[in-house]
Write an enzyme that holds these catalytic residues in place. Structure first.
Site, PDB file in Angstrom:
ATOM      1  N   CYS A  56     -14.677   5.151   7.759  1.00 53.32           N
ATOM      2  CA  CYS A  56     -12.826   4.622   6.498  1.00 53.32           C
ATOM      3  C   CYS A  56     -13.522   3.516   5.451  1.00 53.32           C
ATOM      4  O   CYS A  56     -11.879   3.857   4.513  1.00 53.32           O
ATOM      5  CB  CYS A  56     -11.982   4.299   7.717  1.00 53.32           C
ATOM      6  SG  CYS A  56     -11.862   5.105   8.855  1.00 53.32           S
TER       7      CYS A  56
ATOM      8  N   HIS B 297      -6.092   0.152   4.176  1.00 50.13           N
ATOM      9  CA  HIS B 297      -5.978   0.882   4.823  1.00 50.13           C
ATOM     10  C   HIS B 297      -5.137   1.940   6.164  1.00 50.13           C
ATOM     11  O   HIS B 297      -4.802   0.963   6.591  1.00 50.13           O
ATOM     12  CB  HIS B 297      -7.951   1.393   5.602  1.00 50.13           C
ATOM     13  CG  HIS B 297      -7.889   2.397   6.645  1.00 50.13           C
ATOM     14  ND1 HIS B 297      -7.361   3.864   6.909  1.00 50.13           N
ATOM     15  CD2 HIS B 297      -8.371   2.297   7.663  1.00 50.13           C
ATOM     16  CE1 HIS B 297      -8.797   3.754   7.171  1.00 50.13           C
ATOM     17  NE2 HIS B 297      -8.417   3.684   8.534  1.00 50.13           N
TER      18      HIS B 297
ATOM     19  N   ASN C  45      -3.684   8.524   9.674  1.00 48.08           N
ATOM     20  CA  ASN C  45      -4.978   7.993   9.403  1.00 48.08           C
ATOM     21  C   ASN C  45      -5.654   8.863   8.365  1.00 48.08           C
ATOM     22  O   ASN C  45      -6.843   9.608   9.081  1.00 48.08           O
ATOM     23  CB  ASN C  45      -5.730   7.287  10.128  1.00 48.08           C
ATOM     24  CG  ASN C  45      -6.734   6.508  10.405  1.00 48.08           C
ATOM     25  OD1 ASN C  45      -7.146   6.784   8.852  1.00 48.08           O
ATOM     26  ND2 ASN C  45      -7.089   6.089  10.780  1.00 48.08           N
TER      27      ASN C  45
HETATM   28  N1  ACO Z   1       0.584   9.277  24.509  1.00 45.73           N
HETATM   29  C1  ACO Z   1       0.922   8.176  25.138  1.00 45.73           C
HETATM   30  N2  ACO Z   1       0.222   7.939  25.357  1.00 45.73           N
HETATM   31  C2  ACO Z   1      -1.109   7.722  25.477  1.00 45.73           C
HETATM   32  C3  ACO Z   1      -1.366   7.875  24.123  1.00 45.73           C
HETATM   33  C4  ACO Z   1      -0.524   8.614  23.724  1.00 45.73           C
HETATM   34  N3  ACO Z   1      -0.915   9.450  22.197  1.00 45.73           N
HETATM   35  N4  ACO Z   1      -3.130   7.587  23.254  1.00 45.73           N
HETATM   36  C5  ACO Z   1      -2.624   6.928  25.112  1.00 45.73           C
HETATM   37  N5  ACO Z   1      -1.832   6.771  26.162  1.00 45.73           N
HETATM   38  C6  ACO Z   1      -2.077   6.346  26.991  1.00 45.73           C
HETATM   39  C7  ACO Z   1      -3.489   6.215  27.193  1.00 45.73           C
HETATM   40  O1  ACO Z   1      -4.114   6.766  28.088  1.00 45.73           O
HETATM   41  C8  ACO Z   1      -3.165   4.303  28.549  1.00 45.73           C
HETATM   42  O2  ACO Z   1      -2.965   5.102  29.051  1.00 45.73           O
HETATM   43  P1  ACO Z   1      -2.720   3.554  30.690  1.00 45.73           P
HETATM   44  O3  ACO Z   1      -2.503   2.658  30.182  1.00 45.73           O
HETATM   45  O4  ACO Z   1      -2.971   4.706  32.168  1.00 45.73           O
HETATM   46  O5  ACO Z   1      -4.538   4.369  30.907  1.00 45.73           O
HETATM   47  C9  ACO Z   1      -1.970   4.043  27.368  1.00 45.73           C
HETATM   48  O6  ACO Z   1      -1.820   4.279  26.864  1.00 45.73           O
HETATM   49  C10 ACO Z   1      -2.742   2.518  26.385  1.00 45.73           C
HETATM   50  O7  ACO Z   1      -1.704   2.104  25.780  1.00 45.73           O
HETATM   51  P2  ACO Z   1      -1.598   0.793  25.111  1.00 45.73           P
HETATM   52  O8  ACO Z   1      -2.019  -0.315  26.086  1.00 45.73           O
HETATM   53  O9  ACO Z   1      -0.152   0.445  25.241  1.00 45.73           O
HETATM   54  O10 ACO Z   1      -2.222   1.045  23.259  1.00 45.73           O
HETATM   55  P3  ACO Z   1      -2.214  -0.100  22.327  1.00 45.73           P
HETATM   56  O11 ACO Z   1      -1.810  -1.017  22.407  1.00 45.73           O
HETATM   57  O12 ACO Z   1      -3.913  -0.468  22.238  1.00 45.73           O
HETATM   58  O13 ACO Z   1      -2.408   1.584  21.219  1.00 45.73           O
HETATM   59  C11 ACO Z   1      -4.257   2.774  20.020  1.00 45.73           C
HETATM   60  C12 ACO Z   1      -3.358   2.580  21.234  1.00 45.73           C
HETATM   61  C13 ACO Z   1      -2.288   2.845  19.188  1.00 45.73           C
HETATM   62  C14 ACO Z   1      -4.752   3.480  19.727  1.00 45.73           C
HETATM   63  C15 ACO Z   1      -4.608   1.334  19.111  1.00 45.73           C
HETATM   64  O14 ACO Z   1      -5.300   0.638  20.218  1.00 45.73           O
HETATM   65  C16 ACO Z   1      -4.936   1.500  18.042  1.00 45.73           C
HETATM   66  O15 ACO Z   1      -4.546   1.419  17.105  1.00 45.73           O
HETATM   67  N6  ACO Z   1      -6.261   1.205  17.494  1.00 45.73           N
HETATM   68  C17 ACO Z   1      -6.833   1.087  16.918  1.00 45.73           C
HETATM   69  C18 ACO Z   1      -7.498   2.442  16.086  1.00 45.73           C
HETATM   70  C19 ACO Z   1      -7.737   2.678  14.726  1.00 45.73           C
HETATM   71  O16 ACO Z   1      -6.391   2.382  14.011  1.00 45.73           O
HETATM   72  N7  ACO Z   1      -8.340   3.882  14.559  1.00 45.73           N
HETATM   73  C20 ACO Z   1      -8.841   3.754  13.104  1.00 45.73           C
HETATM   74  C21 ACO Z   1      -9.622   3.100  12.727  1.00 45.73           C
HETATM   75  S1  ACO Z   1     -10.829   3.289  12.330  1.00 45.73           S
HETATM   76  C22 ACO Z   1     -10.712   4.647  11.184  1.00 45.73           C
HETATM   77  O17 ACO Z   1      -9.444   4.339  10.361  1.00 45.73           O
HETATM   78  C23 ACO Z   1     -11.933   5.590  11.648  1.00 45.73           C
END
Ligand code: ACO
Length: 324
Positions: A112, A251, A281
């Site tokens: 990215c 980004h 993204n």
């Molecule tokens: N729908 C519903 N539930 C979901 C989903 C979804 N799409 N995805 C995950 N969950 C669940 C998980 O299974 C987990 O459940 P559990 O607690 O029962 O195990 C729970 O939701 C996790 O929830 P949160 O802890 O509230 O999630 P978080 O606040 O960490 O958000 C996210 C997750 C959005 C992925 C966040 O961590 C994030 O944005 N991280 C950075 C990701 C990123 O930006 N990546 C790309 C950067 S690098 C690049 O661009 C390639």
């Protein structure tokens, strides 16, 4: 003093829209979950074609917007982690398609952050007078490497291409630029290369699944600190203050990451240009796509100090400050 400046911008956005509602019919998720955790409402998916097709459209768009002829391009750098093939490079395919017969062309991959890495290379070539016009294309077909059964990742990504023409400038352009990698943190965001099992060593063959895999919380932690550090670094190197920033094009991964950086830097959210709600993204394409839209909408004006900042797989990060 010779600087590298952005003479024109362009993009290509595939027309096929996938909304959060559509995704909730494919995996166990909801519009409420995706919107509240990321800010994303919909994304675009390339139904037919490859990275080079979108890259070519974005490149033609830049040529129209920058008053540079294809024959005047000295170098083409394509940033992508989803190229059409191992060889020829996406850059060579784009070169052929636009008729940039005098260019040297190659791909880079810094996930990215790739657009900023390409810009860093381009700046060096312009400042050392080894090139006058450098076309950068950042393009991703992430839909090819996303597991559409994994709700942890499939809701985050989209396809698209952004491009810029980097040319010699004197009173404006890149004032400082910075890239950094953290290979020791690479395991938190991976995607195996397809077809790299050695068919000669048969007993080692395994069934490779080539999907993005991510430790979301770890990437989130990295992204928030890397973004803030990178912005502070380029502002300091340019001998400016945070309050001198006119606009930030971050980004476009997650609204909450941007919000965190805004608070930490003491920079109002309205200084950050955000379009992730409509494209998701798009990896390295997200910054040049957002830059093109910001310029087209008049959100960036002559004389502005514009920061571009990104982070991603590798792990990698980078930023630049440009006098527009
Ligand atoms: N729908 C519903 N539930 C979901 C989903 C979804 N799409 N995805 C995950 N969950 C669940 C998980 O299974 C987990 O459940 P559990 O607690 O029962 O195990 C729970 O939701 C996790 O929830 P949160 O802890 O509230 O999630 P978080 O606040 O960490 O958000 C996210 C997750 C959005 C992925 C966040 O961590 C994030 O944005 N991280 C950075 C990701 C990123 O930006 N990546 C790309 C950067 S690098 C690049 O661009 C390639």
């Amino acid at each position: 003093m010779i600087r590298a400046g952005i003479k024109g911008t362009g993009l290509y956005i595939p027309p096929f829209v996938v909304t959060n509602e559509d995704l909730s019919k494919m995996v166990d998720t909801s519009d409420e979950w995706i919107t509240s955790r990321t800010g994303i409402k919909e994304r675009r998916i390339l139904i037919e074609g490859d990275a080079s097709d979108m890259g070519t459209e974005a490149a033609l768009n830049v040529l129209r917007n920058s008053n540079v002829k294809a024959e005047e391009i000295d170098m083409i750098i394509v940033s992508t982690l989803t190229p059409d093939m191992f060889t020829p490079s996406c850059a060579c395919i784009v070169q052929k398609n636009i008729g940039a017969v005098n260019a040297s062309a190659f791909d880079i991959n810094a996930a990215c952050s790739g657009f900023l890495y390409a810009l860093n290379i381009a700046e060096s070539f312009i400042k050392s007078k080894k090139a006058k016009n450098i076309l950068i294309v950042a393009v991703e077909v992430l839909s090819k490497i996303v597991n559409w059964e994994d709700r942890n990742t499939c809701v985050l990504f989209g396809d698209g291409a952004g491009a810029v023409m980097v040319s010699e400038e004197s009173n404006k352009g890149i004032m400082s630029i910075y890239t950094k990698s953290y290979g020791d943190k690479g395991d938190s965001l991976t995607c195996k290369a397809l077809g790299l099992n050695n068919p000669f060593v048969r007993h080692k063959q395994e069934n490779i699944k080539s999907f993005v895999s991510m430790d979301g919380k770890e990437v989130f932690r990295f992204a928030t600190s890397a973004m803030v550090e990178a912005i502070e670094k380029v502002v300091q190197d340019a001998e400016l203050n945070i309050s001198d920033i006119s606009k930030v094009i971050p980004h476009q991964a997650n609204y909450r990451i941007i919000e965190y950086a805004s608070k930490k830097l003491g920079l109002d959210m309205d200084k950050f240009y955000i379009n992730l709600y409509k494209y998701g993204n798009t990896s390295c394409a997200s910054i040049p796509i957002a830059l093109h839209e910001a310029v087209s909408e008049g959100a960036i004006k002559e004389g502005d100090n514009v920061v571009l900042v990104g982070f991603g797989g590798g792990l990698t990060c980078g930023a630049t400050i440009i006098r527009w």
